[in-house]
Motif scaffolding. Structure first.
Motif: not given
Length: 432
Positions: A163-173
């Protein structure tokens, strides 16, 4: 004459006329060079596509959307309040005809489908590091992140169960958000901003669990189900039924160890058609791309083949002239007991030697030039596609090119070798 002597003699005789043989080798060189590069291009592109497909699918899913059927009557379609919604109705972020709950139920009822997940398309306006919320950058969420796996540079894949909000960021960020490297970004908290259905600006925090390299099929950041569902619910117009641009059908397999077979996929696709739906595998969606790529490679290969055909005539000419020049020598060898088969083998081996030299030289130069070219492209034009080795020189491919050209050379040498083997020794010794 022993077989080893035949080999040595063939190699030595191939260069009796150095200029003529060198020109023939160079003509083979052109074909081998081109064919090696096109083979490497095909291997490199297909290898990259296969690795990218593997991140999206294990072969047990179908991407389901409304069928591309249209009313054939003239004028506008009649409004059906119970029918599928169109873009801008219920979900203003999607485009085209949307799936509704009835469609999801129909998919789930199909025999061979074990699970259905609707893919929500959400809009996020900006992202910022929690330590510097005023430095904001535009961000898009990849809608397929809930079904695929990212090509990670660091961290872990999204957890779709939490239930935790998760993100995978693009490398260029990574640099833009002030992190030292990809590893440094993992575990950090970021702030996402979006506008809900009431046009109110909303800010939520999410944890970076991974950093992903750029991919051919996955653009934008990845968000897990908890975050996507929250944003989708907030951006749905109140009072309107939910609608989705895409659904994922997970299939049960009838093959060994539960593997999904082509027959399983075909059966589910036919059931989807009956429900006015369309199902595609990831491989289906890539069919057009691969067809175009294979077409380009085919054209380039055709040029190489034309060069090899031209070179084969050069081999025929070279050996025919050699047979004519060595008529008395052939007569002497046959008078001393060399069989027709050995004479045929001697001249055939000369052709093979020429083919080997041209193909090996062309392949080696192609590898050297291609490796340098691929390295330069990976740092410039293809820098946004890390992991793509545009020219992949596989040993089997290079050896295959050399063998093919040696076979062509052998076939080209059959006529001159046959003429040499059939010469009469008495007449040959009298030849001036």
């Amino acid at each position: 004459m022993r077989i080893s002597d035949v080999f040595r003699s063939a190699t030595r005789n191939a260069f009796r006329s150095k200029l003529r043989t060198t020109l023939t080798v160079l003509s083979l060189f052109v074909g081998a060079f081109t064919l090696t590069l096109t083979t490497a291009l095909g291997a490199g592109v297909n290898d990259y596509v296969e690795r990218q497909v593997a991140t999206l699918s294990t072969g047990d899913i179908l991407l389901v959307s409304p069928a591309a059927s249209a009313d054939t009557t003239d004028g506008p379609n009649e409004y059906d309040p119970e029918g599928r919604q169109q873009s801008g109705v219920g979900n203003p972020l999607a485009s085209g005809t949307l799936l509704n709950q009835e469609d999801l139920d129909a998919i789930e009822a199909i025999d061979g489908v074990r699970q259905v997940e609707a893919v929500s398309q959400v809009s996020v306006d900006w992202v910022a590091a929690s330590t510097d919320p005023d430095s904001r950058f535009e961000l898009t969420i990849n809608p397929t992140s809930s079904i695929g796996r990212s090509d990670l540079a660091a961290g872990a894949q999204l957890d779709q169960e939490t239930g935790e909000r998760q993100v995978v960021l693009p490398e260029d960020y990574v640099d833009a958000l002030g992190y030292a490297d990809a590893e440094d970004a993992v575990g950090e908290t970021i702030v996402l901003g979006y506008v809900d259905a009431a046009q109110t600006e909303v800010e939520v925090e999410a944890t970076v669990v991974g950093v992903a390299r750029a991919s051919l099929f996955a653009a934008g950041a990845g968000a897990n189900a908890a975050l996507t569902t929250e944003v989708a619910d907030a951006q749905t117009v109140p009072g309107q039924p939910r609608a989705w641009p895409l659904a994922v059908a997970y299939l049960d397999g009838s093959g060994a160890d539960g593997a999904v077979t082509e027959a399983d996929i075909a059966d589910v696709k036919s059931e989807l058609v009956a429900a006015d739906l369309a199902g595609q595998t990831v491989e289906d969606q890539l069919g057009i791309v691969q067809t175009v790529i294979n077409g380009i490679i085919g054209v380039l290969t055709a040029f190489a083949i034309v060069a090899l055909i031209a070179a084969s005539f050069g081999i025929v000419n070279t050996l025919l002239m050699s047979v004519q020049e060595r008529t008395r020598e052939i007569g002497l060898m046959k008078a001393m007991g060399m069989s027709n088969g050995r004479v045929f083998g001697l001249f055939s081996l000369e052709a093979v030697v020429i083919g080997f030299l041209g193909s090996a030289l062309g392949a080696l130069v192609a590898i050297a030039v291609g490796s340098a070219l691929a390295g330069g492209l990976s740092q410039t034009v293809l820098a946004d596609l890390p992991g793509l080795q545009i020219l992949l020189f596989e040993p089997s491919g290079v050896i295959g090119v050399i063998v093919v050209i040696m076979v062509i050379a052998f076939l080209s040498g059959v006529l001159p070798a046959r003429r040499a083997a059939r010469q009469d020794p008495i007449e040959s010794l009298r030849y001036e």
